[in-house]
Design a protein around this motif. Structure first.
Motif, PDB file in Angstrom:
ATOM      1  N   ASP A  90      61.848  59.631  28.250  1.00  0.00           N
ATOM      2  CA  ASP A  90      62.868  60.593  28.680  1.00  0.00           C
ATOM      3  C   ASP A  90      64.134  59.919  29.191  1.00  0.00           C
ATOM      4  O   ASP A  90      65.056  60.587  29.661  1.00  0.00           O
ATOM      5  CB  ASP A  90      62.291  61.521  29.754  1.00  0.00           C
ATOM      6  CG  ASP A  90      62.001  60.788  31.057  1.00  0.00           C
ATOM      7  OD1 ASP A  90      61.983  59.532  31.052  1.00  0.00           O
ATOM      8  OD2 ASP A  90      61.795  61.453  32.088  1.00  0.00           O
TER       9      ASP A  90
ATOM     10  N   SER B 187      64.139  57.761  31.741  1.00  0.00           N
ATOM     11  CA  SER B 187      63.882  57.251  33.082  1.00  0.00           C
ATOM     12  C   SER B 187      63.466  55.783  32.999  1.00  0.00           C
ATOM     13  O   SER B 187      63.032  55.294  31.947  1.00  0.00           O
ATOM     14  CB  SER B 187      62.780  58.066  33.772  1.00  0.00           C
ATOM     15  OG  SER B 187      63.163  59.420  33.921  1.00  0.00           O
TER      16      SER B 187
ATOM     17  N   ARG C 168      51.880  62.741  29.241  1.00  0.00           N
ATOM     18  CA  ARG C 168      52.631  63.285  30.387  1.00  0.00           C
ATOM     19  C   ARG C 168      53.844  62.390  30.617  1.00  0.00           C
ATOM     20  O   ARG C 168      53.858  61.545  31.524  1.00  0.00           O
ATOM     21  CB  ARG C 168      51.753  63.334  31.639  1.00  0.00           C
ATOM     22  CG  ARG C 168      50.532  64.225  31.516  1.00  0.00           C
ATOM     23  CD  ARG C 168      49.671  64.115  32.770  1.00  0.00           C
ATOM     24  NE  ARG C 168      50.375  64.595  33.963  1.00  0.00           N
ATOM     25  CZ  ARG C 168      49.919  64.438  35.206  1.00  0.00           C
ATOM     26  NH1 ARG C 168      48.789  63.794  35.422  1.00  0.00           N
ATOM     27  NH2 ARG C 168      50.607  64.912  36.233  1.00  0.00           N
ATOM     28  N   PRO C 169      54.870  62.527  29.794  1.00  0.00           N
ATOM     29  CA  PRO C 169      56.015  61.610  29.865  1.00  0.00           C
ATOM     30  C   PRO C 169      56.792  61.697  31.170  1.00  0.00           C
ATOM     31  O   PRO C 169      57.598  60.807  31.453  1.00  0.00           O
ATOM     32  CB  PRO C 169      56.877  62.025  28.672  1.00  0.00           C
ATOM     33  CG  PRO C 169      56.481  63.444  28.394  1.00  0.00           C
ATOM     34  CD  PRO C 169      55.031  63.526  28.726  1.00  0.00           C
ATOM     35  N   ARG C 170      56.565  62.733  31.964  1.00  0.00           N
ATOM     36  CA  ARG C 170      57.276  62.891  33.231  1.00  0.00           C
ATOM     37  C   ARG C 170      56.335  62.591  34.406  1.00  0.00           C
ATOM     38  O   ARG C 170      56.361  63.249  35.446  1.00  0.00           O
ATOM     39  CB  ARG C 170      57.830  64.310  33.344  1.00  0.00           C
ATOM     40  CG  ARG C 170      58.788  64.684  32.228  1.00  0.00           C
ATOM     41  CD  ARG C 170      60.158  64.126  32.429  1.00  0.00           C
ATOM     42  NE  ARG C 170      60.809  64.752  33.566  1.00  0.00           N
ATOM     43  CZ  ARG C 170      61.958  64.314  34.108  1.00  0.00           C
ATOM     44  NH1 ARG C 170      62.544  63.235  33.637  1.00  0.00           N
ATOM     45  NH2 ARG C 170      62.482  64.955  35.127  1.00  0.00           N
TER      46      ARG C 170
ATOM     47  N   VAL D 195      65.103  58.088  37.898  1.00  0.00           N
ATOM     48  CA  VAL D 195      64.589  59.246  37.177  1.00  0.00           C
ATOM     49  C   VAL D 195      65.716  60.094  36.598  1.00  0.00           C
ATOM     50  O   VAL D 195      66.680  60.433  37.284  1.00  0.00           O
ATOM     51  CB  VAL D 195      63.710  60.102  38.113  1.00  0.00           C
ATOM     52  CG1 VAL D 195      63.293  61.391  37.430  1.00  0.00           C
ATOM     53  CG2 VAL D 195      62.487  59.306  38.550  1.00  0.00           C
TER      54      VAL D 195
ATOM     55  N   HIS E 141      66.808  63.546  35.807  1.00  0.00           N
ATOM     56  CA  HIS E 141      66.368  64.819  36.385  1.00  0.00           C
ATOM     57  C   HIS E 141      66.383  65.942  35.361  1.00  0.00           C
ATOM     58  O   HIS E 141      67.281  66.048  34.533  1.00  0.00           O
ATOM     59  CB  HIS E 141      67.279  65.199  37.559  1.00  0.00           C
ATOM     60  CG  HIS E 141      66.920  66.514  38.180  1.00  0.00           C
ATOM     61  ND1 HIS E 141      65.713  66.729  38.790  1.00  0.00           N
ATOM     62  CD2 HIS E 141      67.597  67.690  38.249  1.00  0.00           C
ATOM     63  CE1 HIS E 141      65.662  67.968  39.233  1.00  0.00           C
ATOM     64  NE2 HIS E 141      66.788  68.574  38.915  1.00  0.00           N
ATOM     65  N   ARG E 142      65.344  66.782  35.444  1.00  0.00           N
ATOM     66  CA  ARG E 142      65.276  68.001  34.640  1.00  0.00           C
ATOM     67  C   ARG E 142      64.779  69.111  35.555  1.00  0.00           C
ATOM     68  O   ARG E 142      63.683  69.035  36.098  1.00  0.00           O
ATOM     69  CB  ARG E 142      64.322  67.822  33.460  1.00  0.00           C
ATOM     70  CG  ARG E 142      64.813  66.822  32.416  1.00  0.00           C
ATOM     71  CD  ARG E 142      63.815  66.680  31.290  1.00  0.00           C
ATOM     72  NE  ARG E 142      64.255  65.700  30.310  1.00  0.00           N
ATOM     73  CZ  ARG E 142      63.496  65.260  29.303  1.00  0.00           C
ATOM     74  NH1 ARG E 142      62.269  65.744  29.157  1.00  0.00           N
ATOM     75  NH2 ARG E 142      63.956  64.360  28.463  1.00  0.00           N
TER      76      ARG E 142
ATOM     77  N   ASP F 134      61.396  70.510  34.558  1.00  0.00           N
ATOM     78  CA  ASP F 134      60.301  69.563  34.317  1.00  0.00           C
ATOM     79  C   ASP F 134      60.427  68.381  35.282  1.00  0.00           C
ATOM     80  O   ASP F 134      60.851  67.299  34.904  1.00  0.00           O
ATOM     81  CB  ASP F 134      60.344  69.077  32.862  1.00  0.00           C
ATOM     82  CG  ASP F 134      59.115  68.267  32.476  1.00  0.00           C
ATOM     83  OD1 ASP F 134      58.144  68.256  33.260  1.00  0.00           O
ATOM     84  OD2 ASP F 134      59.132  67.636  31.403  1.00  0.00           O
TER      85      ASP F 134
ATOM     86  N   PHE G  63      59.860  65.133  37.591  1.00  0.00           N
ATOM     87  CA  PHE G  63      59.121  63.878  37.431  1.00  0.00           C
ATOM     88  C   PHE G  63      58.222  63.705  38.654  1.00  0.00           C
ATOM     89  O   PHE G  63      58.670  63.853  39.796  1.00  0.00           O
ATOM     90  CB  PHE G  63      60.097  62.699  37.316  1.00  0.00           C
ATOM     91  CG  PHE G  63      59.470  61.430  36.822  1.00  0.00           C
ATOM     92  CD1 PHE G  63      59.608  61.042  35.502  1.00  0.00           C
ATOM     93  CD2 PHE G  63      58.740  60.608  37.674  1.00  0.00           C
ATOM     94  CE1 PHE G  63      59.037  59.871  35.033  1.00  0.00           C
ATOM     95  CE2 PHE G  63      58.167  59.436  37.230  1.00  0.00           C
ATOM     96  CZ  PHE G  63      58.306  59.063  35.895  1.00  0.00           C
TER      97      PHE G  63
ATOM     98  N   ASP H 272      60.527  64.321  42.084  1.00  0.00           N
ATOM     99  CA  ASP H 272      61.958  64.034  42.102  1.00  0.00           C
ATOM    100  C   ASP H 272      62.794  65.290  41.954  1.00  0.00           C
ATOM    101  O   ASP H 272      62.385  66.272  41.325  1.00  0.00           O
ATOM    102  CB  ASP H 272      62.315  63.063  40.974  1.00  0.00           C
ATOM    103  CG  ASP H 272      62.943  63.787  39.784  1.00  0.00           C
ATOM    104  OD1 ASP H 272      64.172  63.781  39.674  1.00  0.00           O
ATOM    105  OD2 ASP H 272      62.201  64.397  38.985  1.00  0.00           O
TER     106      ASP H 272
END
Length: 310
Positions: A121, A123, A139-141, A154, A156-157, A160, A162, A173
């Motif tokens: 992602d 990060s 689980r990429p986050r 990180v 940020h989303r 979703d 992290f 996060d």
């Protein structure tokens, strides 16, 4: 002063010289100076960590094939002090090259070794020595710091977040750069950018930039939020360790992890705390001499390492 030095560089040199004096006690002034401008920390790191004849590594390197280790390309950089060098050469590697014959999602570093991994992602995780980090391709986050220390940058989303796990603790996060240390039954979190939530389902502690916590597994109360100098967070990456009344055993543990230095603390000195800055020097004797002088202890050789005594 060197004819090319700017005022900030000259001031950084002055701080470094003054800190060599065992009687130096102006750590509050030093912290204030670091906080005046984000560039001050970078300038201080440069004069403290780079030898006059050392070429610094580039900030980002391409992933290296696991079977063909290649010497990193170097780029020239002016240095102001001879004798001080970077603590470790940081390899930036892809997840597929971390453990070619084992679990590619489990990253283990040796004492004194630093690694950086890039996640799908965008990060980034910078991993200190003596550490174990687990990631999950499904689980990429998500990341788990099983032991040791890591700095998380990180992306940020909102939809979703992290999540970092350390022991039974969860750090979520909110658009962030933060450092996490997992010691025996203890988790430390320090935020240099953005916001994190510590144990949102239990303790609900909100940490903004410049805040930190020390949380013990056996403490039933939420950890107390403390102030921390943003410039000192993740200083291990450039060979600068800054402390404010930290137990000597913690300093010794950090030196082992960050620089591979074996430092023991004698029982008579175990109650002592340390306040000051340590530079991870190529000459380890110089680093340990600074630690002894600033902590009021004596450093004696013990095998391949040292022991601090009263």
């Amino acid at each position: 002063m060197h004819p090319d030095a700017n005022p900030a560089e000259a001031r950084a040199i002055d701080w470094l010289i003054r800190q060599r004096d065992p009687a130096f006690d102006d750590w509050d002034g030093f912290a204030d100076w670091l906080g005046e401008d984000p560039e001050h920390a970078a300038i201080y790191d440069a004069v403290a960590s780079i030898d006059r004849d050392l070429d610094a590594l580039p900030a980002v390197a391409k992933p290296l094939p696991a079977a063909m280790p290649t010497a990193p390309r170097r780029t020239s950089r002016r240095a102001w002090f001879g004798g001080a060098v970077a603590a470790a050469l940081v390899a930036v590697v892809g997840l597929s090259t971390l453990n070619p014959f084992g679990n590619a999602n489990r990253i283990e570093t040796a004492a004194g070794e630093h690694r950086t991994i890039e996640l799908a992602d965008g990060s980034r995780i910078e991993i200190n020595g003596g550490s174990v980090v687990e990631v999950d391709k499904d689980r990429p986050r998500f990341a788990r710091l099983e032991a040791g220390e890591a700095m998380f940058h990180v992306v940020h989303r909102d939809d979703d977040p992290f999540v970092v796990e350390a022991g039974d603790d969860r750090i979520v996060d909110l658009g962030t750069a933060f450092n996490v240390v997992r010691r025996e039954r203890q988790t430390s979190v320090a935020v240099s950018e953005g916001i994190v939530l510590y144990n949102p389902d239990r303790d609900k502690v909100r940490l903004i930039a410049g805040k930190a916590i020390e949380a013990r597994d056996d403490d039933s109360k939420p950890p107390v939020v403390q102030d921390i100098d943003v410039a000192s967070i993740g200083g291990w990456r450039s060979g600068l360790l800054v402390y404010n009344d930290a137990p000597l055993v913690i300093v010794a543990e950090d030196l082992k992890r960050t620089a591979g230095m074996d430092v023991q603390v004698a029982p008579a000195a175990a109650a002592l705390s340390f306040r000051g800055a340590l530079i991870i020097d190529k000459n380890r004797n110089r680093t340990i001499a600074d630690l002894a002088a600033l902590s009021g202890t004596k450093a004696e050789r013990q095998g391949d390492g040292w022991i601090l005594t009263r």
